[in-house]
Design an enzyme around this catalytic site. Sequence first.
Site, PDB file in Angstrom:
ATOM      1  N   CYS A  44      -9.866 -27.752  11.885  1.00  0.00           N
ATOM      2  CA  CYS A  44     -10.035 -28.998  11.251  1.00  0.00           C
ATOM      3  C   CYS A  44     -10.385 -30.102  11.818  1.00  0.00           C
ATOM      4  O   CYS A  44     -11.317 -30.768  11.567  1.00  0.00           O
ATOM      5  CB  CYS A  44      -8.390 -29.461  10.733  1.00  0.00           C
ATOM      6  SG  CYS A  44      -8.495 -30.823   9.943  1.00  0.00           S
ATOM      7  N   CYS A  49     -12.565 -29.877   8.690  1.00  0.00           N
ATOM      8  CA  CYS A  49     -12.288 -31.258   7.861  1.00  0.00           C
ATOM      9  C   CYS A  49     -12.847 -32.520   8.478  1.00  0.00           C
ATOM     10  O   CYS A  49     -13.739 -33.364   7.719  1.00  0.00           O
ATOM     11  CB  CYS A  49     -10.778 -31.795   7.716  1.00  0.00           C
ATOM     12  SG  CYS A  49      -9.683 -30.066   7.826  1.00  0.00           S
ATOM     13  N   LYS A  52     -16.673 -32.694   9.228  1.00  0.00           N
ATOM     14  CA  LYS A  52     -17.323 -32.396   7.921  1.00  0.00           C
ATOM     15  C   LYS A  52     -17.233 -33.736   7.079  1.00  0.00           C
ATOM     16  O   LYS A  52     -18.312 -34.122   6.431  1.00  0.00           O
ATOM     17  CB  LYS A  52     -16.537 -31.391   7.062  1.00  0.00           C
ATOM     18  CG  LYS A  52     -17.013 -31.142   5.609  1.00  0.00           C
ATOM     19  CD  LYS A  52     -16.312 -31.805   4.372  1.00  0.00           C
ATOM     20  CE  LYS A  52     -14.891 -32.106   4.509  1.00  0.00           C
ATOM     21  NZ  LYS A  52     -14.015 -30.847   4.130  1.00  0.00           N
ATOM     22  N   TYR A 179     -15.199 -24.098  -1.600  1.00  0.00           N
ATOM     23  CA  TYR A 179     -15.105 -25.571  -0.966  1.00  0.00           C
ATOM     24  C   TYR A 179     -16.383 -25.774  -0.007  1.00  0.00           C
ATOM     25  O   TYR A 179     -17.090 -26.877  -0.279  1.00  0.00           O
ATOM     26  CB  TYR A 179     -13.926 -25.438  -0.170  1.00  0.00           C
ATOM     27  CG  TYR A 179     -12.526 -25.990  -0.709  1.00  0.00           C
ATOM     28  CD1 TYR A 179     -12.015 -26.882  -0.869  1.00  0.00           C
ATOM     29  CD2 TYR A 179     -11.840 -24.908  -1.170  1.00  0.00           C
ATOM     30  CE1 TYR A 179     -10.741 -27.335  -1.213  1.00  0.00           C
ATOM     31  CE2 TYR A 179     -10.725 -24.905  -1.808  1.00  0.00           C
ATOM     32  CZ  TYR A 179     -10.092 -26.055  -1.832  1.00  0.00           C
ATOM     33  OH  TYR A 179      -8.990 -26.358  -2.520  1.00  0.00           O
ATOM     34  N   GLU A 183     -19.573 -28.485  -0.517  1.00  0.00           N
ATOM     35  CA  GLU A 183     -19.378 -29.754   0.292  1.00  0.00           C
ATOM     36  C   GLU A 183     -20.890 -29.766   1.199  1.00  0.00           C
ATOM     37  O   GLU A 183     -21.351 -30.759   1.185  1.00  0.00           O
ATOM     38  CB  GLU A 183     -18.253 -29.547   1.097  1.00  0.00           C
ATOM     39  CG  GLU A 183     -16.806 -29.813   0.515  1.00  0.00           C
ATOM     40  CD  GLU A 183     -15.736 -29.800   1.406  1.00  0.00           C
ATOM     41  OE1 GLU A 183     -15.621 -29.386   2.667  1.00  0.00           O
ATOM     42  OE2 GLU A 183     -14.478 -30.248   1.062  1.00  0.00           O
ATOM     43  N   HIS A 438      -7.383 -54.048 -13.004  1.00  0.00           N
ATOM     44  CA  HIS A 438      -8.645 -54.104 -13.378  1.00  0.00           C
ATOM     45  C   HIS A 438      -9.426 -54.892 -12.442  1.00  0.00           C
ATOM     46  O   HIS A 438      -9.036 -56.144 -11.725  1.00  0.00           O
ATOM     47  CB  HIS A 438      -8.578 -54.810 -14.814  1.00  0.00           C
ATOM     48  CG  HIS A 438      -9.898 -54.891 -15.315  1.00  0.00           C
ATOM     49  ND1 HIS A 438     -10.468 -53.728 -15.818  1.00  0.00           N
ATOM     50  CD2 HIS A 438     -10.651 -56.036 -15.758  1.00  0.00           C
ATOM     51  CE1 HIS A 438     -11.412 -54.139 -16.621  1.00  0.00           C
ATOM     52  NE2 HIS A 438     -11.777 -55.497 -16.451  1.00  0.00           N
ATOM     53  N   GLU A 443      -7.743 -47.240 -13.001  1.00  0.00           N
ATOM     54  CA  GLU A 443      -6.822 -48.060 -13.979  1.00  0.00           C
ATOM     55  C   GLU A 443      -7.071 -46.892 -15.158  1.00  0.00           C
ATOM     56  O   GLU A 443      -6.381 -46.964 -16.037  1.00  0.00           O
ATOM     57  CB  GLU A 443      -7.424 -49.161 -14.455  1.00  0.00           C
ATOM     58  CG  GLU A 443      -8.886 -49.289 -14.881  1.00  0.00           C
ATOM     59  CD  GLU A 443      -9.207 -50.661 -15.326  1.00  0.00           C
ATOM     60  OE1 GLU A 443      -8.395 -51.358 -16.134  1.00  0.00           O
ATOM     61  OE2 GLU A 443     -10.398 -50.979 -14.985  1.00  0.00           O
TER      62      GLU A 443
HETATM   63  P1  NDP Z   1     -13.545 -20.366  -0.813  1.00  0.00           P
HETATM   64  O1  NDP Z   1     -12.253 -19.413  -1.224  1.00  0.00           O
HETATM   65  O2  NDP Z   1     -13.222 -21.939  -1.328  1.00  0.00           O
HETATM   66  O3  NDP Z   1     -14.684 -19.866  -1.647  1.00  0.00           O
HETATM   67  C1  NDP Z   1     -15.302 -18.415  -1.581  1.00  0.00           C
HETATM   68  C2  NDP Z   1     -16.335 -18.142  -2.372  1.00  0.00           C
HETATM   69  O4  NDP Z   1     -17.200 -17.015  -1.763  1.00  0.00           O
HETATM   70  C3  NDP Z   1     -15.919 -17.947  -4.069  1.00  0.00           C
HETATM   71  O5  NDP Z   1     -17.179 -18.602  -4.741  1.00  0.00           O
HETATM   72  C4  NDP Z   1     -15.937 -16.530  -3.720  1.00  0.00           C
HETATM   73  O6  NDP Z   1     -16.175 -15.965  -5.084  1.00  0.00           O
HETATM   74  C5  NDP Z   1     -17.116 -16.159  -3.006  1.00  0.00           C
HETATM   75  N1  NDP Z   1     -17.024 -14.804  -2.122  1.00  0.00           N
HETATM   76  C6  NDP Z   1     -15.692 -14.099  -1.770  1.00  0.00           C
HETATM   77  N2  NDP Z   1     -15.792 -13.078  -1.170  1.00  0.00           N
HETATM   78  C7  NDP Z   1     -17.178 -12.943  -1.428  1.00  0.00           C
HETATM   79  C8  NDP Z   1     -18.101 -11.879  -1.007  1.00  0.00           C
HETATM   80  N3  NDP Z   1     -17.644 -10.779  -0.333  1.00  0.00           N
HETATM   81  N4  NDP Z   1     -19.461 -11.886  -1.137  1.00  0.00           N
HETATM   82  C9  NDP Z   1     -19.935 -12.874  -1.925  1.00  0.00           C
HETATM   83  N5  NDP Z   1     -19.145 -13.882  -2.429  1.00  0.00           N
HETATM   84  C10 NDP Z   1     -17.958 -13.954  -1.873  1.00  0.00           C
HETATM   85  O7  NDP Z   1     -14.128 -20.277   0.960  1.00  0.00           O
HETATM   86  P2  NDP Z   1     -14.685 -21.000   1.579  1.00  0.00           P
HETATM   87  O8  NDP Z   1     -15.333 -20.263   2.656  1.00  0.00           O
HETATM   88  O9  NDP Z   1     -15.648 -22.101   0.894  1.00  0.00           O
HETATM   89  O10 NDP Z   1     -13.581 -22.101   2.290  1.00  0.00           O
HETATM   90  C11 NDP Z   1     -12.550 -21.550   2.856  1.00  0.00           C
HETATM   91  C12 NDP Z   1     -11.201 -21.936   2.664  1.00  0.00           C
HETATM   92  O11 NDP Z   1     -11.191 -23.008   3.820  1.00  0.00           O
HETATM   93  C13 NDP Z   1     -10.905 -22.620   1.272  1.00  0.00           C
HETATM   94  O12 NDP Z   1     -10.253 -21.582   0.454  1.00  0.00           O
HETATM   95  C14 NDP Z   1     -10.049 -23.847   1.466  1.00  0.00           C
HETATM   96  O13 NDP Z   1      -8.803 -23.147   1.572  1.00  0.00           O
HETATM   97  C15 NDP Z   1     -10.660 -24.065   3.011  1.00  0.00           C
HETATM   98  N6  NDP Z   1     -11.396 -25.461   3.007  1.00  0.00           N
HETATM   99  C16 NDP Z   1     -10.886 -26.435   2.661  1.00  0.00           C
HETATM  100  C17 NDP Z   1     -11.526 -27.688   2.201  1.00  0.00           C
HETATM  101  C18 NDP Z   1     -11.039 -28.807   1.722  1.00  0.00           C
HETATM  102  O14 NDP Z   1      -9.837 -28.781   1.597  1.00  0.00           O
HETATM  103  N7  NDP Z   1     -11.836 -29.710   1.550  1.00  0.00           N
HETATM  104  C19 NDP Z   1     -13.030 -27.706   2.731  1.00  0.00           C
HETATM  105  C20 NDP Z   1     -13.405 -26.443   3.309  1.00  0.00           C
HETATM  106  C21 NDP Z   1     -12.617 -25.137   3.390  1.00  0.00           C
HETATM  107  P3  NDP Z   1     -15.171 -15.753  -6.260  1.00  0.00           P
HETATM  108  O15 NDP Z   1     -14.855 -16.881  -6.823  1.00  0.00           O
HETATM  109  O16 NDP Z   1     -15.901 -14.697  -7.324  1.00  0.00           O
HETATM  110  O17 NDP Z   1     -13.989 -15.196  -5.419  1.00  0.00           O
END
Ligand code: NDP
Length: 449
Positions: A44, A49, A52, A179, A183, A438, A443
């Site tokens: 983080c 976080c 980022k 995510y 982002e 307001h 709101e």
């Molecule tokens: P996410 O879990 O958010 O998203 C993963 C994405 O990758 C989904 O679209 C998923 O598709 C796809 N995917 C999963 N496996 C494969 C694969 N083998 N091949 C191709 N595509 C795949 O993961 P992130 O890496 O973006 O982030 C990791 C974690 O970190 C998040 O889950 C979150 O918990 C945390 N995070 C939180 C943030 C915040 O709070 N703002 C910011 C950044 C990270 P499908 O939908 O089909 O599974």
Amino acid sequence: MSETYDYDLVVIGAGSGGVRAARVSAAHGARVAIAEEYRVGGTCVIRGCVPKKLLVYGAHFAEDLQDARRFGWEVGESRFDWPTLRDNVLGEVERLEGLYSDMLERNEVEILAQRATVTGPNEVTLADGTKVSAGTILIATGAHPMVPDVPGAEHGITSNEMFHLDSIPRRAVIVGGGYIANEFAGILHEFSCHVTIVNRGDRILRHYDEQIRDRLLTISLMKGIDFKFNAPIEKIEKQEDGSLRIHLAGQDPIAADLLLWAVGRLPNTGGLGLEAVGVELGKNGAILVDEDNQSSVASIYAIGDVTDRVQLTPVAIREGHAFAETVFGGKPTRVDYENIPSAVFSHPPIAGVGMTEGQARDRVGEYKTYVADFRPMKNVLAGRNERALYKLIVDEETEKVLGIHMIGPDAPEILQAAAIAVKAGLTKAQFDETIALHPTMSEELVLMR
Ligand code: NDP
């Protein structure tokens, strides 16, 4: 606490969760050491976080500078200098790392700046061979970005490297629709990089409310971010000029200068020696723990991303705190996982708490939705055609607000306060009784009829 061990507690991993657990345990009188092989602060603070969010701020100036003209400001020629932002952000990360280390030292937590592995139910071995004994071991090693096993995958980078880029690429392909993908798509796009998000499925941000994520998709497309859906990556080729050719199943290849893997994060349990001492692991190597964060070995606990429950920093911190209170504070404490607010710092950001409409459809008999779909007044004057969308999910019988979902400027800032109301179980009538403040965007939350 026993003197038979070198320490009462050895924590492995000095990220947000591990640091909280170490500090609070020490405050309860435990003799604590924390082992960290990389940098104090964890994902983080060091490469997640915090840096980022600073990049999100930096990126947003692109729109602010554009909009300023409509507010009467003559903005001269403006130019973005990536190395300046990058180095200032890295400097801030270093400052925070120092604060974290100081705070541990002030609390008399010993920092063991080495990789540690578990070599017994009460023994940890450091990289230099030193053996350390502990009454309790807490694993808080976090997770790492997954890189799929496709030919040429090594030509891509992960979010870890995004903070150190030499320059902003001209064309980026981001794989994943979660995510990190959304982002960084926003950040890179604002820095004039052409971004294509490539997703294996047909939707982005699957855990968010459908209407909200559709709005993000519409706005992202309008801004010029491209999306390829149902497009698994087949292979990546590096060209002679250093660029990449990315081959997708059933679609034309894409040329790019950077490929970012953003396809999820896997628990850091490899090579920790856990299986050998009898710690049970689940899917993707996650440590299996009970409600008190205890693993299948009584003296070994785990918190945060390494348990793959909810991969969010504030949750890891809560788990670390609950662990310390339970094990060293004499106050059994469990984390309540209901109504955890979350946000995606996309452009514009998304935030949500509680049930989405899809979840309400599955879990609640009768529910009502209230929607405010509006153009924030700042966007109207700026001539920016971006609409915000706020949505309440309400239980028809009890009138309780079950979920709030929003997209629009400052949505995460607004949602954090609104999440208190959802957590407290307030009703729609109680929202309506609150007089609007307001003129604000928030709101809308008390004006939906
Ligand atoms: P996410 O879990 O958010 O998203 C993963 C994405 O990758 C989904 O679209 C998923 O598709 C796809 N995917 C999963 N496996 C494969 C694969 N083998 N091949 C191709 N595509 C795949 O993961 P992130 O890496 O973006 O982030 C990791 C974690 O970190 C998040 O889950 C979150 O918990 C945390 N995070 C939180 C943030 C915040 O709070 N703002 C910011 C950044 C990270 P499908 O939908 O089909 O599974």
